[in-house]
Write a protein that holds these residues in place. Structure first.
Motif, PDB file in Angstrom:
ATOM      1  N   PHE A  77       0.842  -1.193   0.000  1.00  0.00           N
ATOM      2  CA  PHE A  77       0.000   0.000   0.000  1.00  0.00           C
ATOM      3  C   PHE A  77       0.879   1.244   0.000  1.00  0.00           C
ATOM      4  N   ASP A  78       0.514   2.196  -0.808  1.00  0.00           N
ATOM      5  CA  ASP A  78       1.213   3.473  -0.822  1.00  0.00           C
ATOM      6  C   ASP A  78       1.126   4.090   0.578  1.00  0.00           C
ATOM      7  N   LYS A  79       2.183   4.778   0.990  1.00  0.00           N
ATOM      8  CA  LYS A  79       2.212   5.379   2.326  1.00  0.00           C
ATOM      9  C   LYS A  79       1.101   6.388   2.565  1.00  0.00           C
ATOM     10  N   SER A  80       0.531   6.908   1.519  1.00  0.00           N
ATOM     11  CA  SER A  80      -0.501   7.938   1.677  1.00  0.00           C
ATOM     12  C   SER A  80      -1.909   7.355   1.797  1.00  0.00           C
ATOM     13  N   THR A  81      -2.035   6.040   1.823  1.00  0.00           N
ATOM     14  CA  THR A  81      -3.374   5.443   1.835  1.00  0.00           C
ATOM     15  C   THR A  81      -3.879   5.167   3.246  1.00  0.00           C
ATOM     16  N   GLU A  82      -5.177   5.108   3.350  1.00  0.00           N
ATOM     17  CA  GLU A  82      -5.822   4.775   4.616  1.00  0.00           C
ATOM     18  C   GLU A  82      -5.455   3.355   5.056  1.00  0.00           C
ATOM     19  N   ALA A  83      -5.292   2.444   4.102  1.00  0.00           N
ATOM     20  CA  ALA A  83      -4.916   1.066   4.432  1.00  0.00           C
ATOM     21  C   ALA A  83      -3.547   1.038   5.108  1.00  0.00           C
ATOM     22  N   TYR A  84      -2.581   1.740   4.532  1.00  0.00           N
ATOM     23  CA  TYR A  84      -1.240   1.806   5.120  1.00  0.00           C
ATOM     24  C   TYR A  84      -1.318   2.414   6.520  1.00  0.00           C
ATOM     25  N   ASP A  85      -2.009   3.553   6.638  1.00  0.00           N
ATOM     26  CA  ASP A  85      -2.132   4.221   7.941  1.00  0.00           C
ATOM     27  C   ASP A  85      -2.748   3.303   8.987  1.00  0.00           C
ATOM     28  N   TYR A  86      -3.779   2.576   8.601  1.00  0.00           N
ATOM     29  CA  TYR A  86      -4.460   1.680   9.536  1.00  0.00           C
ATOM     30  C   TYR A  86      -3.497   0.624  10.083  1.00  0.00           C
ATOM     31  N   PHE A  87      -2.784  -0.058   9.183  1.00  0.00           N
ATOM     32  CA  PHE A  87      -1.914  -1.142   9.640  1.00  0.00           C
ATOM     33  C   PHE A  87      -0.692  -0.625  10.392  1.00  0.00           C
ATOM     34  N   ILE A  88      -0.178   0.539  10.021  1.00  0.00           N
ATOM     35  CA  ILE A  88       0.926   1.134  10.780  1.00  0.00           C
ATOM     36  C   ILE A  88       0.435   1.472  12.189  1.00  0.00           C
ATOM     37  N   THR A  89      -0.752   2.020  12.284  1.00  0.00           N
ATOM     38  CA  THR A  89      -1.330   2.327  13.602  1.00  0.00           C
ATOM     39  C   THR A  89      -1.476   1.053  14.428  1.00  0.00           C
ATOM     40  N   MET A  90      -1.912  -0.032  13.819  1.00  0.00           N
ATOM     41  CA  MET A  90      -2.052  -1.300  14.545  1.00  0.00           C
ATOM     42  C   MET A  90      -0.680  -1.803  15.023  1.00  0.00           C
ATOM     43  N   ILE A  91       0.341  -1.672  14.193  1.00  0.00           N
ATOM     44  CA  ILE A  91       1.693  -2.082  14.608  1.00  0.00           C
ATOM     45  C   ILE A  91       2.151  -1.221  15.776  1.00  0.00           C
ATOM     46  N   GLU A  92       1.916   0.077  15.698  1.00  0.00           N
ATOM     47  CA  GLU A  92       2.301   0.974  16.786  1.00  0.00           C
ATOM     48  C   GLU A  92       1.539   0.658  18.063  1.00  0.00           C
ATOM     49  N   LEU A  93       0.286   0.268  17.930  1.00  0.00           N
ATOM     50  CA  LEU A  93      -0.503  -0.151  19.093  1.00  0.00           C
ATOM     51  C   LEU A  93       0.104  -1.391  19.744  1.00  0.00           C
ATOM     52  N   ILE A  94       0.481  -2.354  18.914  1.00  0.00           N
ATOM     53  CA  ILE A  94       1.119  -3.573  19.418  1.00  0.00           C
ATOM     54  C   ILE A  94       2.415  -3.208  20.140  1.00  0.00           C
ATOM     55  N   GLU A  95       3.200  -2.321  19.541  1.00  0.00           N
ATOM     56  CA  GLU A  95       4.457  -1.889  20.147  1.00  0.00           C
ATOM     57  C   GLU A  95       4.204  -1.248  21.519  1.00  0.00           C
ATOM     58  N   SER A  96       3.242  -0.334  21.589  1.00  0.00           N
ATOM     59  CA  SER A  96       2.995   0.370  22.840  1.00  0.00           C
ATOM     60  C   SER A  96       2.418  -0.547  23.921  1.00  0.00           C
ATOM     61  N   GLU A  97       1.570  -1.488  23.528  1.00  0.00           N
ATOM     62  CA  GLU A  97       1.002  -2.434  24.502  1.00  0.00           C
ATOM     63  C   GLU A  97       2.086  -3.311  25.120  1.00  0.00           C
ATOM     64  N   ASN A  98       3.050  -3.692  24.331  1.00  0.00           N
ATOM     65  CA  ASN A  98       4.086  -4.580  24.847  1.00  0.00           C
ATOM     66  C   ASN A  98       5.185  -3.840  25.600  1.00  0.00           C
ATOM     67  N   LYS A  99       5.214  -2.516  25.534  1.00  0.00           N
ATOM     68  CA  LYS A  99       6.184  -1.736  26.293  1.00  0.00           C
ATOM     69  C   LYS A  99       5.722  -1.515  27.724  1.00  0.00           C
ATOM     70  N   LYS A 100       4.428  -1.739  27.946  1.00  0.00           N
ATOM     71  CA  LYS A 100       3.865  -1.515  29.288  1.00  0.00           C
ATOM     72  C   LYS A 100       4.329  -2.571  30.254  1.00  0.00           C
TER      73      LYS A 100
END
Length: 178
Positions: free
Chosen positions: A155-178
């Motif tokens: 997915f192009d970086k400017s797409t909603e699909a890319y943004d969604y999955f990057i956000t999910m990865i960041e969520l996973i990262e933040s949850e596991n840092k707790k």
């Protein structure tokens, strides 16, 4: 069909225009688009049903059409790419997260959910980075970076699909840092 325009319509929540796009998409069109465009169309219909469908009365009239497109796209993708790791991860994720949108194929919520999990497991066994991240919540930095690169290829970086999955990865990262 301009999928970038469709992406902007979704980002700006222009639901009347989204409905117009939905009615312009048919099975013949889905059969000729490339793999990642098929994924984008699947994502947009899934995302709108999952995230916005119940919140926007303007979308009510086109949710059935969105689901039909999602199912048609999934069937076509299954015919063409069923052993592909991108396919296994992508649709495995969509099915696992919202199995109710795939009941017309699997007829049972738990059956659909299990199919999604099996697809993610198969992609994980193939050592597919995104499946490992989303299935096992794997957080080694090099795996996360590799997953982000895989998303850029899909997915192009400017797409909603890319943004969604990057956000999910960041969520996973933040949850596991707790």
């Amino acid at each position: 069909m301009d999928l970038d325009k469709l992406d902007r319509i979704i980002k700006n929540e222009k639901w009347e225009k989204f409905a117009e796009f939905l009615y312009a998409i048919n099975e013949d069109y889905l059969k000729i688009v490339g793999k990642y465009d098929l994924f984008r169309i699947s994502f947009y219909t899934w995302y709108v049903m999952a995230e916005w469908g119940i919140l926007s009365p303007k979308l009510e009239k086109c949710l059935d059409q969105a689901e039909n497109i999602l199912i048609d796209a999934f069937k076509i993708a299954t015919e063409k790419y069923s052993n592909d790791e991108d396919y296994l991860w992508f649709y495995g994720y969509l099915i696992n997260v919202f199995p109710e949108h795939f009941l017309s194929i699997y007829s049972d919520y738990l059956k659909a959910e299990n199919v999604g999990k099996q697809m993610l497991n198969m992609a994980s066994q193939m050592q597919y980075t995104l499946a490992i991240i989303f299935n096992e919540k794997f957080l080694e930095k090099d795996v996360l970076e590799s997953g982000k690169k895989d998303l850029e290829n899909m997915f192009d970086k400017s797409t909603e699909a890319y943004d969604y999955f990057i956000t999910m990865i960041e969520l996973i990262e933040s949850e596991n840092k707790k």
